[in-house]
Design a protein around this motif. Sequence first.
Motif, PDB file in Angstrom:
ATOM      1  N   ILE A   1      40.120  48.474  35.016  1.00 24.44           N
ATOM      2  CA  ILE A   1      41.266  48.307  34.119  1.00 24.44           C
ATOM      3  C   ILE A   1      41.427  46.818  33.883  1.00 24.44           C
ATOM      4  CG2 ILE A   1      43.737  48.644  33.797  1.00 24.44           C
ATOM      5  CD1 ILE A   1      43.472  51.068  35.705  1.00 24.44           C
ATOM      6  N   ILE A   2      41.163  46.405  32.653  1.00 26.44           N
ATOM      7  CA  ILE A   2      41.179  44.978  32.314  1.00 26.44           C
ATOM      8  C   ILE A   2      42.293  44.737  31.309  1.00 26.44           C
ATOM      9  CG2 ILE A   2      39.808  43.029  31.505  1.00 26.44           C
ATOM     10  CD1 ILE A   2      38.582  44.552  33.964  1.00 26.44           C
ATOM     11  N   THR A   3      43.142  43.751  31.606  1.00 25.74           N
ATOM     12  CA  THR A   3      44.255  43.383  30.727  1.00 25.74           C
ATOM     13  C   THR A   3      44.119  41.930  30.343  1.00 25.74           C
ATOM     14  OG1 THR A   3      45.674  44.966  31.881  1.00 25.74           O
ATOM     15  CG2 THR A   3      46.774  43.288  30.521  1.00 25.74           C
ATOM     16  N   PHE A   4      44.261  41.652  29.051  1.00 32.03           N
ATOM     17  CA  PHE A   4      44.193  40.286  28.538  1.00 32.03           C
ATOM     18  C   PHE A   4      45.571  39.919  27.987  1.00 32.03           C
ATOM     19  CE2 PHE A   4      39.967  42.139  28.091  1.00 32.03           C
ATOM     20  CZ  PHE A   4      39.153  41.168  28.641  1.00 32.03           C
ATOM     21  N   ASN A   5      46.241  38.978  28.643  1.00 34.70           N
ATOM     22  CA  ASN A   5      47.554  38.503  28.185  1.00 34.70           C
ATOM     23  C   ASN A   5      47.382  37.137  27.548  1.00 34.70           C
ATOM     24  OD1 ASN A   5      48.972  40.751  29.243  1.00 34.70           O
ATOM     25  ND2 ASN A   5      49.001  39.810  31.262  1.00 34.70           N
ATOM     26  N   TRP A   6      47.573  37.093  26.232  1.00 35.15           N
ATOM     27  CA  TRP A   6      47.450  35.838  25.486  1.00 35.15           C
ATOM     28  C   TRP A   6      48.835  35.263  25.260  1.00 35.15           C
ATOM     29  CZ3 TRP A   6      42.715  33.831  24.585  1.00 35.15           C
ATOM     30  CH2 TRP A   6      41.616  34.692  24.743  1.00 35.15           C
ATOM     31  N   LYS A   7      48.922  33.953  25.246  1.00 31.99           N
ATOM     32  CA  LYS A   7      50.181  33.247  25.014  1.00 31.99           C
ATOM     33  C   LYS A   7      50.696  33.543  23.624  1.00 31.99           C
ATOM     34  CE  LYS A   7      52.140  28.657  25.140  1.00 31.99           C
ATOM     35  NZ  LYS A   7      51.926  27.262  25.387  1.00 31.99           N
TER      36      LYS A   7
ATOM     37  N   THR B   1      43.357  29.158  32.609  1.00 32.95           N
ATOM     38  CA  THR B   1      43.369  30.619  32.559  1.00 32.95           C
ATOM     39  C   THR B   1      43.284  31.155  33.988  1.00 32.95           C
ATOM     40  OG1 THR B   1      42.306  30.668  30.396  1.00 32.95           O
ATOM     41  CG2 THR B   1      42.131  32.673  31.733  1.00 32.95           C
ATOM     42  N   THR B   2      44.054  32.204  34.277  1.00 29.43           N
ATOM     43  CA  THR B   2      44.022  32.821  35.603  1.00 29.43           C
ATOM     44  C   THR B   2      43.697  34.304  35.485  1.00 29.43           C
ATOM     45  OG1 THR B   2      46.396  33.322  35.580  1.00 29.43           O
ATOM     46  CG2 THR B   2      45.728  31.197  36.534  1.00 29.43           C
ATOM     47  N   ALA B   3      43.249  34.864  36.581  1.00 24.33           N
ATOM     48  CA  ALA B   3      43.005  36.300  36.665  1.00 24.33           C
ATOM     49  C   ALA B   3      43.535  36.798  38.005  1.00 24.33           C
ATOM     50  CB  ALA B   3      41.526  36.611  36.534  1.00 24.33           C
ATOM     51  N   GLU B   4      44.346  37.837  37.968  1.00 18.10           N
ATOM     52  CA  GLU B   4      44.824  38.487  39.181  1.00 18.10           C
ATOM     53  C   GLU B   4      44.014  39.759  39.374  1.00 18.10           C
ATOM     54  OE1 GLU B   4      49.040  39.009  38.889  1.00 18.10           O
ATOM     55  OE2 GLU B   4      49.415  36.853  38.914  1.00 18.10           O
TER      56      GLU B   4
ATOM     57  N   SER C   1      37.181  52.222  44.445  1.00 23.40           N
ATOM     58  CA  SER C   1      37.382  53.244  43.408  1.00 23.40           C
ATOM     59  C   SER C   1      37.940  52.655  42.119  1.00 23.40           C
ATOM     60  CB  SER C   1      38.307  54.351  43.902  1.00 23.40           C
ATOM     61  OG  SER C   1      39.584  53.827  44.225  1.00 23.40           O
ATOM     62  N   LYS C   2      38.642  51.527  42.244  1.00 20.36           N
ATOM     63  CA  LYS C   2      39.248  50.933  41.047  1.00 20.36           C
ATOM     64  C   LYS C   2      39.387  49.433  41.231  1.00 20.36           C
ATOM     65  CE  LYS C   2      43.620  51.878  40.276  1.00 20.36           C
ATOM     66  NZ  LYS C   2      44.888  52.524  39.831  1.00 20.36           N
ATOM     67  N   ILE C   3      39.125  48.704  40.133  1.00 23.31           N
ATOM     68  CA  ILE C   3      39.359  47.257  40.096  1.00 23.31           C
ATOM     69  C   ILE C   3      40.213  46.972  38.868  1.00 23.31           C
ATOM     70  CG2 ILE C   3      38.347  44.949  39.917  1.00 23.31           C
ATOM     71  CD1 ILE C   3      35.744  46.142  41.083  1.00 23.31           C
ATOM     72  N   GLU C   4      41.334  46.332  39.102  1.00 23.85           N
ATOM     73  CA  GLU C   4      42.207  45.913  38.007  1.00 23.85           C
ATOM     74  C   GLU C   4      42.169  44.393  37.915  1.00 23.85           C
ATOM     75  OE1 GLU C   4      46.111  48.137  37.949  1.00 23.85           O
ATOM     76  OE2 GLU C   4      45.310  48.775  39.913  1.00 23.85           O
ATOM     77  N   VAL C   5      41.968  43.886  36.705  1.00 28.85           N
ATOM     78  CA  VAL C   5      41.950  42.442  36.471  1.00 28.85           C
ATOM     79  C   VAL C   5      42.930  42.151  35.339  1.00 28.85           C
ATOM     80  CG1 VAL C   5      40.554  40.421  35.885  1.00 28.85           C
ATOM     81  CG2 VAL C   5      39.505  42.324  37.137  1.00 28.85           C
ATOM     82  N   VAL C   6      43.866  41.253  35.609  1.00 28.22           N
ATOM     83  CA  VAL C   6      44.838  40.841  34.603  1.00 28.22           C
ATOM     84  C   VAL C   6      44.627  39.360  34.319  1.00 28.22           C
ATOM     85  CG1 VAL C   6      47.278  40.598  34.018  1.00 28.22           C
ATOM     86  CG2 VAL C   6      46.511  42.561  35.394  1.00 28.22           C
ATOM     87  N   PHE C   7      44.165  39.068  33.102  1.00 27.98           N
ATOM     88  CA  PHE C   7      43.953  37.694  32.672  1.00 27.98           C
ATOM     89  C   PHE C   7      45.205  37.172  31.997  1.00 27.98           C
ATOM     90  CE2 PHE C   7      39.564  39.239  32.737  1.00 27.98           C
ATOM     91  CZ  PHE C   7      38.917  38.196  33.370  1.00 27.98           C
TER      92      PHE C   7
END
Length: 133
Positions: free
Chosen positions: A127-133, A71-74, A87-93
Amino acid sequence: MTSKVTYLGGLRTENLHVNSGNTFVTDAPIDNNGKGEAFSPTDTVATGLANCMMTMMGIKARDLGVALEGTTAEVTKTMAADPRRISKIEVVFDFPIEADAKTRKILEHTANTCPVHYSLHPDIEKIITFNWK
């Protein structure tokens, strides 16, 4: 003591984790008089959010018998001025595994309730995004 920070000069610090002896360096970012040759202090805060979320998901996934390896996170950090702050943190898993809806919900909730998430000032947009296969 958790860590020891030593100022090396040139807007650079060395950070020692006392228990393990591991170290890392920070540099002031280019947009704040630095060289930008390493993580900035605010980069470590933003990245720490993803680290904490992933660690907490790893604990819960282990309990559920789910393997999260790979699993990775950008992470993207946005700064504001007056005062200069995050002011903002975006994490894309991105998860390389398939998981049913219940497992996804449990892991996403676990991530969104990690200690760092709760420790960050509420004015920091997350802003958190979870991308599942």
